[in-house]
Write an enzyme that holds these catalytic residues in place. Sequence first.
Site, PDB file in Angstrom:
ATOM      1  N   ASP A  78       0.815  -1.210   0.000  1.00 58.92           N
ATOM      2  CA  ASP A  78       0.000   0.000   0.000  1.00 58.92           C
ATOM      3  C   ASP A  78       0.854   1.267   0.000  1.00 58.92           C
ATOM      4  O   ASP A  78       0.483   2.277  -0.591  1.00 58.92           O
ATOM      5  CB  ASP A  78      -0.929   0.010   1.221  1.00 58.92           C
ATOM      6  CG  ASP A  78      -2.086  -0.977   1.080  1.00 58.92           C
ATOM      7  OD1 ASP A  78      -2.345  -1.427  -0.053  1.00 58.92           O
ATOM      8  OD2 ASP A  78      -2.724  -1.294   2.092  1.00 58.92           O
ATOM      9  N   GLY A  79       2.015   1.215   0.663  1.00 56.05           N
ATOM     10  CA  GLY A  79       2.894   2.377   0.678  1.00 56.05           C
ATOM     11  C   GLY A  79       3.392   2.734  -0.715  1.00 56.05           C
ATOM     12  O   GLY A  79       3.449   3.909  -1.085  1.00 56.05           O
ATOM     13  N   LYS A 180      -4.784  22.144  22.130  1.00 61.01           N
ATOM     14  CA  LYS A 180      -3.439  21.799  22.563  1.00 61.01           C
ATOM     15  C   LYS A 180      -3.365  20.283  22.585  1.00 61.01           C
ATOM     16  O   LYS A 180      -4.093  19.616  23.327  1.00 61.01           O
ATOM     17  CB  LYS A 180      -3.162  22.376  23.957  1.00 61.01           C
ATOM     18  CG  LYS A 180      -1.720  22.191  24.425  1.00 61.01           C
ATOM     19  CD  LYS A 180      -1.498  22.893  25.756  1.00 61.01           C
ATOM     20  CE  LYS A 180      -0.032  22.763  26.190  1.00 61.01           C
ATOM     21  NZ  LYS A 180       0.210  23.438  27.493  1.00 61.01           N
ATOM     22  N   THR A 193      -8.592   3.662   7.435  1.00 59.69           N
ATOM     23  CA  THR A 193      -8.111   2.370   7.941  1.00 59.69           C
ATOM     24  C   THR A 193      -6.626   2.425   8.286  1.00 59.69           C
ATOM     25  O   THR A 193      -6.036   1.389   8.615  1.00 59.69           O
ATOM     26  CB  THR A 193      -8.334   1.261   6.893  1.00 59.69           C
ATOM     27  OG1 THR A 193      -7.752   1.656   5.648  1.00 59.69           O
ATOM     28  CG2 THR A 193      -9.819   1.001   6.689  1.00 59.69           C
TER      29      THR A 193
END
Length: 306
Positions: A78-79, A180, A193
């Site tokens: 997927d990367g 913050k 996901t």
Amino acid sequence: MTTTTLAENFNQIGIIGRLESRSVEQSVLRLLQLLQQHNKQYCIEQSLADAMDVLDCPARDRQSLGQWADLIVVVGGDGTFLGAARDVARYEVPMLGINRGRLGFLTDIMPSEMETGLADVFRGEFQLEDRFLLQAKIIRNGDVVAQDCALNDVVLHPGQSIRMIEFDLFIDDQFVYSQKSDGLIVSTPTGSTAYALSAGGPLMHPNMHALVLVPMFPHSLNNRPIVVGAQAQLCIRIGHKNTLPPHVSLDAQNHLELAHGDELHISKYPQTVKLIHLKGHNYFETCRTKLGWGNRIENLERESDQ
């Protein structure tokens, strides 16, 4: 345009991958053989061609590949698909993923399915999804000093600092809150996901036209994820009280550095990623498989047979 009509135009096939293992090389070589059998022209990305010296075929950089190809096939995880999608999204060329990674939400065709899967795609027997991206711009003194896009998410985070960061959030020019926290994840349905899920965000079906904003360890327990329409214009103003300027990560791959007083503008990217799935693809089945959801019906049937 029907998928059959679209498939008739799949004559020039671009191949993108990242040579991380022997398995990727094997899949690329098999893919080239299959494309030859289907009488398709093909071209491989230059960096992959340089890494695989056994190849003897045309090569181009990703930008040229996006302009040239009728179909992009990504071999990897997927990367790898995320990086390819960002690079060629402007050309809106359909993309198909062969999974050589771990999860495979985007590259969901297994190597064992490559032969039958390609045949189905070239016959027009596939599902086509439009996935939208995010565009992030850093505004400094009224000027755009940096910009990039993301398919999964745009993440504001402290960078090298371990301190919380302070910022103001505006949606469609309306003030939402001052926060913050350790940062903020702005995610598409595709990215719901991924990092957003681990931070407590909801899963969003890919067909949804929405964004989710997930605070990261907010100082106030009242801060919760917010879901807004995909057309929303987000503006995050960076406070001057931060010890070090925070950073922005896009799909956890590209990074931009902010300065005190900068504004981070996030909006929908003009073009979409056209993602090809094989027929019968089921998003919820993918979630059950990849996320380890219980298969209750199958368990009940198994118990009744005993």
